[in-house]
Design a protein around this motif. Structure first.
Motif, PDB file in Angstrom:
ATOM      1  N   VAL A  12       0.937  -1.240   0.246  1.00  0.00           N
ATOM      2  CA  VAL A  12      -0.335   0.067   0.020  1.00  0.00           C
ATOM      3  C   VAL A  12       0.832   1.388  -0.222  1.00  0.00           C
ATOM      4  N   ALA A  13       0.706   2.360  -0.768  1.00  0.00           N
ATOM      5  CA  ALA A  13       1.187   3.375  -1.145  1.00  0.00           C
ATOM      6  C   ALA A  13       0.232   4.782  -0.782  1.00  0.00           C
ATOM      7  N   GLY A  14       1.142   5.759  -0.061  1.00  0.00           N
ATOM      8  CA  GLY A  14       0.634   7.037   0.127  1.00  0.00           C
ATOM      9  C   GLY A  14       1.308   7.915   1.222  1.00  0.00           C
ATOM     10  N   TYR A  15       0.454   8.990   1.318  1.00  0.00           N
ATOM     11  CA  TYR A  15       0.873  10.088   1.909  1.00  0.00           C
ATOM     12  C   TYR A  15       1.164   9.951   2.989  1.00  0.00           C
ATOM     13  N   PRO A  16       2.470  10.022   4.394  1.00  0.00           N
ATOM     14  CA  PRO A  16       2.540   9.742   4.969  1.00  0.00           C
ATOM     15  C   PRO A  16       1.563   9.315   6.631  1.00  0.00           C
ATOM     16  N   MET A  19      -1.523   7.269   5.558  1.00  0.00           N
ATOM     17  CA  MET A  19      -0.957   5.809   5.879  1.00  0.00           C
ATOM     18  C   MET A  19      -1.484   5.613   7.423  1.00  0.00           C
ATOM     19  N   LYS A  20      -0.566   6.217   7.836  1.00  0.00           N
ATOM     20  CA  LYS A  20      -0.896   6.566   9.611  1.00  0.00           C
ATOM     21  C   LYS A  20      -1.894   6.149  10.169  1.00  0.00           C
ATOM     22  N   GLN A  21      -2.766   6.873   9.358  1.00  0.00           N
ATOM     23  CA  GLN A  21      -4.375   6.550   9.603  1.00  0.00           C
ATOM     24  C   GLN A  21      -5.548   5.997   9.586  1.00  0.00           C
ATOM     25  N   PHE A  22      -4.653   5.123   7.839  1.00  0.00           N
ATOM     26  CA  PHE A  22      -5.804   3.784   7.567  1.00  0.00           C
ATOM     27  C   PHE A  22      -5.093   3.000   8.154  1.00  0.00           C
ATOM     28  N   ILE A  23      -3.711   2.298   8.464  1.00  0.00           N
ATOM     29  CA  ILE A  23      -3.068   1.570   8.984  1.00  0.00           C
ATOM     30  C   ILE A  23      -3.500   1.550  10.845  1.00  0.00           C
ATOM     31  N   ASP A  24      -4.277   2.514  11.414  1.00  0.00           N
ATOM     32  CA  ASP A  24      -4.197   2.286  12.554  1.00  0.00           C
ATOM     33  C   ASP A  24      -5.614   2.480  13.083  1.00  0.00           C
ATOM     34  N   THR A  25      -6.908   2.301  11.864  1.00  0.00           N
ATOM     35  CA  THR A  25      -7.822   2.092  11.672  1.00  0.00           C
ATOM     36  C   THR A  25      -8.559   0.718  12.123  1.00  0.00           C
ATOM     37  N   ASN A  26      -7.541  -0.089  12.239  1.00  0.00           N
ATOM     38  CA  ASN A  26      -7.913  -1.767  12.666  1.00  0.00           C
ATOM     39  C   ASN A  26      -6.391  -2.014  13.354  1.00  0.00           C
TER      40      ASN A  26
END
Length: 131
Positions: A12-16, A19-26
């Motif tokens: 997965v790639a994106g703005y840091p 991406m942190k928010q995405f990983i932290d969702t679960n």
């Protein structure tokens, strides 16, 4: 992902921060995405190289004056970039817009020039209007 852990790669790639928010969702994601590779933004010269690479892919070229305008515009974008600056994506969008504007310019001519694959200063100026 878990069932095929040894045989599967998910990138997965994106703005840091996003991406942190995405990983932290679960809570399970952070254990599954354990490797992080940060990439620096491209320099102005690297972005110009990317533009020229895209041009080459589609058999286009840019005039020297057009390239000067492009470099000035990219330098301003890089200097004032925000969280939405897209590096190579931004360059691809500029290329696509310049090609569309070039097509509009050529459509208005009585006779077409021999070289239909040149992006000129005029195309680039119009591309950067309103920016």
């Amino acid at each position: 992902m878990e069932d095929n852990r040894g045989n599967l790669v998910v990138i997965v790639a994106g703005y840091p921060e996003l991406m942190k928010q995405f990983i932290d969702t679960n809570p399970g994601l952070s254990s599954r995405f354990s490797k992080y590779i940060p990439f620096k933004d491209y320099s102005v010269d690297e972005l110009i190289d990317i533009f020229e690479f895209i041009c080459k892919q589609y058999a286009y070229h840019i005039t020297d004056k057009g390239k000067t305008l492009l470099k000035e515009h990219i330098a301003k974008l890089v200097e004032n970039k925000d969280d939405t600056f897209g590096n190579a994506r931004t360059i691809r969008n500029i290329f696509e817009k310049a090609v569309a504007l070039q097509a509009n310019r050529l459509m208005g001519l009585e006779t077409l020039p021999q070289d239909l694959s040149t992006l000129t200063e005029v195309d680039m100026k119009r591309c950067f209007q309103n920016h």
